[in-house]
Design a protein around this motif. Structure first.
Motif, PDB file in Angstrom:
ATOM      1  N   GLY A 205     -10.758 -41.955 -68.238  1.00  0.00           N
ATOM      2  CA  GLY A 205      -9.651 -41.809 -69.158  1.00  0.00           C
ATOM      3  C   GLY A 205      -9.252 -40.382 -69.465  1.00  0.00           C
ATOM      4  N   PHE A 206     -10.059 -39.389 -69.011  1.00  0.00           N
ATOM      5  CA  PHE A 206      -9.728 -38.017 -69.383  1.00  0.00           C
ATOM      6  C   PHE A 206     -10.125 -36.954 -68.346  1.00  0.00           C
ATOM      7  CE2 PHE A 206     -14.073 -38.466 -70.773  1.00  0.00           C
ATOM      8  CZ  PHE A 206     -14.649 -37.219 -70.587  1.00  0.00           C
ATOM      9  N   GLN A 207     -10.954 -37.286 -67.378  1.00  0.00           N
ATOM     10  CA  GLN A 207     -11.384 -36.296 -66.394  1.00  0.00           C
ATOM     11  C   GLN A 207     -10.484 -36.380 -65.168  1.00  0.00           C
ATOM     12  OE1 GLN A 207     -15.583 -37.246 -66.020  1.00  0.00           O
ATOM     13  NE2 GLN A 207     -16.086 -35.590 -67.433  1.00  0.00           N
ATOM     14  N   ALA A 208      -9.775 -35.311 -64.891  1.00  0.00           N
ATOM     15  CA  ALA A 208      -8.698 -35.338 -63.897  1.00  0.00           C
ATOM     16  C   ALA A 208      -8.961 -34.374 -62.755  1.00  0.00           C
ATOM     17  CB  ALA A 208      -7.369 -34.989 -64.572  1.00  0.00           C
ATOM     18  N   CYS A 252      -8.367 -28.534 -58.076  1.00  0.00           N
ATOM     19  CA  CYS A 252      -8.567 -28.155 -59.477  1.00  0.00           C
ATOM     20  C   CYS A 252      -8.908 -29.392 -60.310  1.00  0.00           C
ATOM     21  CB  CYS A 252      -7.319 -27.497 -60.055  1.00  0.00           C
ATOM     22  SG  CYS A 252      -6.983 -25.832 -59.438  1.00  0.00           S
ATOM     23  N   ALA A 253      -9.779 -29.192 -61.284  1.00  0.00           N
ATOM     24  CA  ALA A 253     -10.174 -30.277 -62.178  1.00  0.00           C
ATOM     25  C   ALA A 253      -9.998 -29.819 -63.611  1.00  0.00           C
ATOM     26  CB  ALA A 253     -11.624 -30.673 -61.925  1.00  0.00           C
ATOM     27  N   VAL A 254      -9.640 -30.753 -64.481  1.00  0.00           N
ATOM     28  CA  VAL A 254      -9.356 -30.410 -65.873  1.00  0.00           C
ATOM     29  C   VAL A 254      -9.790 -31.546 -66.789  1.00  0.00           C
ATOM     30  CG1 VAL A 254      -7.004 -31.337 -65.820  1.00  0.00           C
ATOM     31  CG2 VAL A 254      -7.568 -29.510 -67.437  1.00  0.00           C
ATOM     32  N   ASP A 255     -10.240 -31.185 -67.987  1.00  0.00           N
ATOM     33  CA  ASP A 255     -10.598 -32.140 -69.025  1.00  0.00           C
ATOM     34  C   ASP A 255      -9.355 -32.377 -69.884  1.00  0.00           C
ATOM     35  OD1 ASP A 255     -11.442 -33.301 -71.478  1.00  0.00           O
ATOM     36  OD2 ASP A 255     -13.467 -32.524 -71.188  1.00  0.00           O
ATOM     37  N   LEU A 256      -8.829 -33.583 -69.880  1.00  0.00           N
ATOM     38  CA  LEU A 256      -7.593 -33.883 -70.596  1.00  0.00           C
ATOM     39  C   LEU A 256      -7.797 -34.008 -72.104  1.00  0.00           C
ATOM     40  CD1 LEU A 256      -5.876 -36.454 -68.204  1.00  0.00           C
ATOM     41  CD2 LEU A 256      -5.456 -33.995 -68.416  1.00  0.00           C
ATOM     42  N   ILE A 262     -12.428 -27.589 -65.402  1.00  0.00           N
ATOM     43  CA  ILE A 262     -13.792 -27.970 -65.049  1.00  0.00           C
ATOM     44  C   ILE A 262     -14.099 -27.364 -63.690  1.00  0.00           C
ATOM     45  CG2 ILE A 262     -15.366 -29.900 -64.634  1.00  0.00           C
ATOM     46  CD1 ILE A 262     -13.454 -31.656 -66.260  1.00  0.00           C
ATOM     47  N   LYS A 263     -15.308 -26.891 -63.515  1.00  0.00           N
ATOM     48  CA  LYS A 263     -15.671 -26.273 -62.241  1.00  0.00           C
ATOM     49  C   LYS A 263     -15.493 -27.274 -61.110  1.00  0.00           C
ATOM     50  CE  LYS A 263     -18.998 -22.990 -64.164  1.00  0.00           C
ATOM     51  NZ  LYS A 263     -20.410 -22.532 -64.150  1.00  0.00           N
ATOM     52  N   PRO A 264     -14.672 -26.956 -60.126  1.00  0.00           N
ATOM     53  CA  PRO A 264     -14.382 -27.932 -59.060  1.00  0.00           C
ATOM     54  C   PRO A 264     -15.579 -28.274 -58.192  1.00  0.00           C
ATOM     55  CG  PRO A 264     -13.426 -25.787 -58.554  1.00  0.00           C
ATOM     56  CD  PRO A 264     -13.930 -25.706 -59.949  1.00  0.00           C
ATOM     57  N   ASN A 275     -16.369 -43.599 -52.914  1.00  0.00           N
ATOM     58  CA  ASN A 275     -17.291 -43.018 -53.875  1.00  0.00           C
ATOM     59  C   ASN A 275     -16.745 -43.280 -55.277  1.00  0.00           C
ATOM     60  OD1 ASN A 275     -18.790 -41.875 -51.775  1.00  0.00           O
ATOM     61  ND2 ASN A 275     -17.408 -40.134 -51.684  1.00  0.00           N
ATOM     62  N   THR A 276     -17.514 -43.888 -56.146  1.00  0.00           N
ATOM     63  CA  THR A 276     -17.028 -44.216 -57.479  1.00  0.00           C
ATOM     64  C   THR A 276     -17.772 -43.428 -58.528  1.00  0.00           C
ATOM     65  OG1 THR A 276     -18.585 -46.058 -57.694  1.00  0.00           O
ATOM     66  CG2 THR A 276     -16.411 -46.569 -56.797  1.00  0.00           C
ATOM     67  N   ASN A 277     -17.071 -43.161 -59.629  1.00  0.00           N
ATOM     68  CA  ASN A 277     -17.672 -42.489 -60.784  1.00  0.00           C
ATOM     69  C   ASN A 277     -18.349 -41.175 -60.405  1.00  0.00           C
ATOM     70  OD1 ASN A 277     -16.918 -44.622 -62.469  1.00  0.00           O
ATOM     71  ND2 ASN A 277     -18.742 -45.770 -61.920  1.00  0.00           N
ATOM     72  N   ASN A 278     -17.646 -40.362 -59.625  1.00  0.00           N
ATOM     73  CA  ASN A 278     -18.216 -39.096 -59.188  1.00  0.00           C
ATOM     74  C   ASN A 278     -17.969 -37.968 -60.175  1.00  0.00           C
ATOM     75  OD1 ASN A 278     -19.316 -39.858 -56.640  1.00  0.00           O
ATOM     76  ND2 ASN A 278     -17.250 -40.019 -55.846  1.00  0.00           N
ATOM     77  N   ILE A 279     -17.162 -38.201 -61.185  1.00  0.00           N
ATOM     78  CA  ILE A 279     -16.889 -37.164 -62.163  1.00  0.00           C
ATOM     79  C   ILE A 279     -17.841 -37.369 -63.332  1.00  0.00           C
ATOM     80  CG2 ILE A 279     -15.127 -36.154 -63.665  1.00  0.00           C
ATOM     81  CD1 ILE A 279     -13.028 -37.222 -61.824  1.00  0.00           C
ATOM     82  N   ASN A 280     -18.657 -36.374 -63.610  1.00  0.00           N
ATOM     83  CA  ASN A 280     -19.702 -36.521 -64.629  1.00  0.00           C
ATOM     84  C   ASN A 280     -19.378 -35.702 -65.861  1.00  0.00           C
ATOM     85  OD1 ASN A 280     -21.436 -38.115 -62.900  1.00  0.00           O
ATOM     86  ND2 ASN A 280     -21.769 -36.251 -61.724  1.00  0.00           N
TER      87      ASN A 280
END
Length: 280
Positions: A205-208, A252-256, A262-264, A275-280
């Motif tokens: 819902g927020f990690q992009a 690029c990654a960002v916290d919404l 966020i460090k890529p 691959n699922t749920n790879n953003i921690n």
């Protein structure tokens, strides 16, 4: 609880007419990448929800042809104008779908989700099912947040993404001013502008994460003093201190929630969703 489903925001996909074949085609430089996010399993059900009229829906025709070309055969188009007649049938189709794609006018699409069982079902799938993906293309992506930019004011969206206002202009120059005003009027929300050629994949819902050859932009007014924001006037420039922004490109990654990058290197993500749920 974080939602288990994923959201894909796809920027303004320009489609031009191919005069040689007398058909519409994706602009060459976009390289037909609009459906690179699809799963590897060709048999998984895909539903396109369109607010366009059946008789004038060139986009669904184009996207259907693109799906077939990529080997996907288990898909269909749900038209908002037919919802009242076929709601039960459409409910069963959405229940079986792994991917739901929204296209069309953002306001008509929003009304499609008002006061019907399909809206409740999609929200439930998004919260509980990690194999479920909601996709918003062009203008329809704007409705996925709590708030969206209306014709004259900020209006209520569908609420899949919290604390963020989305804009999908053809380029940042045409959309930044409107988005900045919206964010300054609602300082608890970030602004996310996604242009053509760029896809933003959102998990929990927020990690992009940004994927594509275009660009995206984050606008953050959380640290702007409310006292420094003067009433907006047509034709008059807006100037405020501490208005922050990030230009985002592929990887690029960002916290919404915070607007911070966020460090890529923490990401190991593939658009095929194997691959699922790879953003921690």
């Amino acid at each position: 609880m974080y939602p288990k489903g994923k959201i894909i925001v796809i920027g303004h996909s320009v489609i031009t007419k191919n005069h040689n074949k007398e058909k519409f085609a994706f602009r060459k430089e976009e390289n037909n990448k609009v459906f690179e996010f699809l799963p590897n399993k060709k048999e998984d059900r895909i539903e396109i929800i369109s607010s366009f009229s059946i008789n004038s829906d060139n986009f669904s025709e184009i996207y259907s042809a693109e799906l077939l070309q990529r080997g996907y055969y288990n898909f269909g188009v749900i038209y908002s104008e037919k919802l009242s007649d076929y709601e039960n049938d459409y409910y069963l189709r959405i229940f079986k779908a792994k991917t739901v794609i929204l296209i069309g006018n953002q306001f008509e699409t929003t009304s499609l989700f008002t006061y019907n069982s399909i809206s409740e079902l999609i929200h439930k799938r998004f919260i509980e099912d990690e194999s479920f993906t909601m996709v918003g293309i062009n203008n329809s992506a704007a409705i996925l947040t709590d708030l969206m930019i209306g014709c004259k004011s900020i209006e209520k969206g569908l609420g899949f993404i919290k604390g963020c206002i989305i804009s999908t202009p053809q380029d940042h120059r045409t959309g930044f001013k409107t988005l900045a005003k919206a964010v300054l009027s609602h300082q608890n929300d970030l602004g996310l502008s996604v242009c053509g050629g760029m896809s933003v994949i959102i998990e929990k819902g927020f990690q992009a994460l940004c994927k594509g050859n275009g660009s995206a932009m984050i606008v953050n007014a959380k640290e702007v003093s409310a006292k420094s924001i003067k009433p907006f006037k047509r034709g008059v420039s807006v100037y405020v201190k501490n208005l922050k922004g990030h230009i985002l490109v592929d990887g690029c990654a960002v916290d919404l929630l915070t607007g911070e990058r966020i460090k890529p290197q923490i990401f190991d993500y593939s658009l095929n969703f194997m691959n699922t749920n790879n953003i921690n």
